[in-house]
Design an enzyme around this catalytic site. Sequence first.
Site, PDB file in Angstrom:
ATOM      1  N   LYS A  14     -22.091  14.161 -18.440  1.00 18.44           N
ATOM      2  CA  LYS A  14     -23.418  14.796 -18.410  1.00 18.44           C
ATOM      3  C   LYS A  14     -24.279  14.260 -17.260  1.00 18.44           C
ATOM      4  O   LYS A  14     -24.993  15.012 -16.619  1.00 18.44           O
ATOM      5  CB  LYS A  14     -24.161  14.578 -19.732  1.00 18.44           C
ATOM      6  CG  LYS A  14     -23.513  15.215 -20.929  1.00 18.44           C
ATOM      7  CD  LYS A  14     -24.420  15.233 -22.152  1.00 18.44           C
ATOM      8  CE  LYS A  14     -24.898  13.878 -22.597  1.00 18.44           C
ATOM      9  NZ  LYS A  14     -23.817  12.992 -23.080  1.00 18.44           N
ATOM     10  N   ARG A  89     -31.230  15.838 -31.016  1.00 22.77           N
ATOM     11  CA  ARG A  89     -30.000  15.194 -31.494  1.00 22.77           C
ATOM     12  C   ARG A  89     -29.566  15.757 -32.848  1.00 22.77           C
ATOM     13  O   ARG A  89     -28.440  15.529 -33.288  1.00 22.77           O
ATOM     14  CB  ARG A  89     -30.206  13.684 -31.634  1.00 22.77           C
ATOM     15  CG  ARG A  89     -30.234  12.953 -30.306  1.00 22.77           C
ATOM     16  CD  ARG A  89     -30.324  11.459 -30.502  1.00 22.77           C
ATOM     17  NE  ARG A  89     -30.359  10.756 -29.238  1.00 22.77           N
ATOM     18  CZ  ARG A  89     -29.283  10.382 -28.557  1.00 22.77           C
ATOM     19  NH1 ARG A  89     -28.088  10.686 -29.006  1.00 22.77           N
ATOM     20  NH2 ARG A  89     -29.388   9.724 -27.426  1.00 22.77           N
ATOM     21  N   ARG A 128     -14.246   0.705 -18.444  1.00 24.77           N
ATOM     22  CA  ARG A 128     -15.373   0.038 -17.790  1.00 24.77           C
ATOM     23  C   ARG A 128     -15.264  -1.481 -17.943  1.00 24.77           C
ATOM     24  O   ARG A 128     -14.922  -1.981 -19.002  1.00 24.77           O
ATOM     25  CB  ARG A 128     -16.685   0.542 -18.410  1.00 24.77           C
ATOM     26  CG  ARG A 128     -17.925   0.051 -17.697  1.00 24.77           C
ATOM     27  CD  ARG A 128     -19.147   0.835 -18.098  1.00 24.77           C
ATOM     28  NE  ARG A 128     -19.414   0.779 -19.537  1.00 24.77           N
ATOM     29  CZ  ARG A 128     -20.479   1.323 -20.101  1.00 24.77           C
ATOM     30  NH1 ARG A 128     -21.348   1.980 -19.372  1.00 24.77           N
ATOM     31  NH2 ARG A 128     -20.683   1.236 -21.404  1.00 24.77           N
ATOM     32  N   ARG A 162     -17.292  -5.564 -22.003  1.00 23.37           N
ATOM     33  CA  ARG A 162     -18.250  -5.688 -23.105  1.00 23.37           C
ATOM     34  C   ARG A 162     -17.605  -5.248 -24.415  1.00 23.37           C
ATOM     35  O   ARG A 162     -16.748  -4.368 -24.423  1.00 23.37           O
ATOM     36  CB  ARG A 162     -19.478  -4.812 -22.831  1.00 23.37           C
ATOM     37  CG  ARG A 162     -20.336  -5.308 -21.705  1.00 23.37           C
ATOM     38  CD  ARG A 162     -21.592  -4.489 -21.506  1.00 23.37           C
ATOM     39  NE  ARG A 162     -21.580  -3.179 -22.150  1.00 23.37           N
ATOM     40  CZ  ARG A 162     -22.497  -2.251 -21.925  1.00 23.37           C
ATOM     41  NH1 ARG A 162     -23.476  -2.474 -21.070  1.00 23.37           N
ATOM     42  NH2 ARG A 162     -22.452  -1.082 -22.533  1.00 23.37           N
ATOM     43  N   ARG A 173     -17.794   5.044 -31.895  1.00 20.22           N
ATOM     44  CA  ARG A 173     -19.029   5.589 -31.316  1.00 20.22           C
ATOM     45  C   ARG A 173     -18.901   7.098 -31.098  1.00 20.22           C
ATOM     46  O   ARG A 173     -19.831   7.867 -31.352  1.00 20.22           O
ATOM     47  CB  ARG A 173     -19.274   4.881 -29.982  1.00 20.22           C
ATOM     48  CG  ARG A 173     -20.725   4.868 -29.550  1.00 20.22           C
ATOM     49  CD  ARG A 173     -20.925   3.863 -28.450  1.00 20.22           C
ATOM     50  NE  ARG A 173     -21.008   4.474 -27.150  1.00 20.22           N
ATOM     51  CZ  ARG A 173     -20.506   3.962 -26.031  1.00 20.22           C
ATOM     52  NH1 ARG A 173     -19.841   2.825 -26.065  1.00 20.22           N
ATOM     53  NH2 ARG A 173     -20.655   4.564 -24.884  1.00 20.22           N
TER      54      ARG A 173
END
Length: 218
Positions: A14, A89, A128, A162, A173
């Site tokens: 996005k 949302r 990442r 992380r 998630r």
Amino acid sequence: MINLILLGLPGAGKGTASEKIVDKYHLTHISTGDMFREAINNETKVGLEAKSYIDKGNLVPDEVTAKLVEERLSQPDIKEGYILDGFPRTTYQAELLVDITKRLNKPLSSVIALEVDESTLVDRLSARYMCKNCGATYNRISKKPKVEGTCDRCGGHDFYQREDDKPEVVKNRLEVNEKMNAPLKDFYKERGLLTVINGEQTPEEVFKDIDAVLSKIK
């Protein structure tokens, strides 16, 4: 005027798509996070109301968030239109947005959903990693250091991932986000506003498909 919502799970692209849309169509990109920070920093009436909830560690009620969105959409910099990022949302927020856009006479032109397979999203997001020394962010798929094992920014050689970028956390998630996203897509599909675009393509191909939708509105 083009008034747009971009839907998609984390990692769907996005952010990249928004930049390309803003470059070509000069829309105002409105992120809920930025909007909250701006209103709180400027100490607007609604900003201070939102801050009173945040300071107590509470979620900001939908009605207060909606007031913030209305305040932001009323500002004079929205000449060519807007992209809403992070709102709505939920279907309740989507209903509040219908009322806001009616009052301001800035109805939605289109809702574009970027669809990407869950396994691709897990790969993208869990690729990442960061430099331990300076915090520079890299991605094993799309943004590797110029010299392998050496940070471009500080020359360090220590990297880490992380906790929330680890595959099992990413998967959870995505599931949470999909539960929120699915009813929204249905909401806008029923109103004839939804276009689904394959987000597995290259960013250039994704934008070409988005451009085909927006150019008809323009």
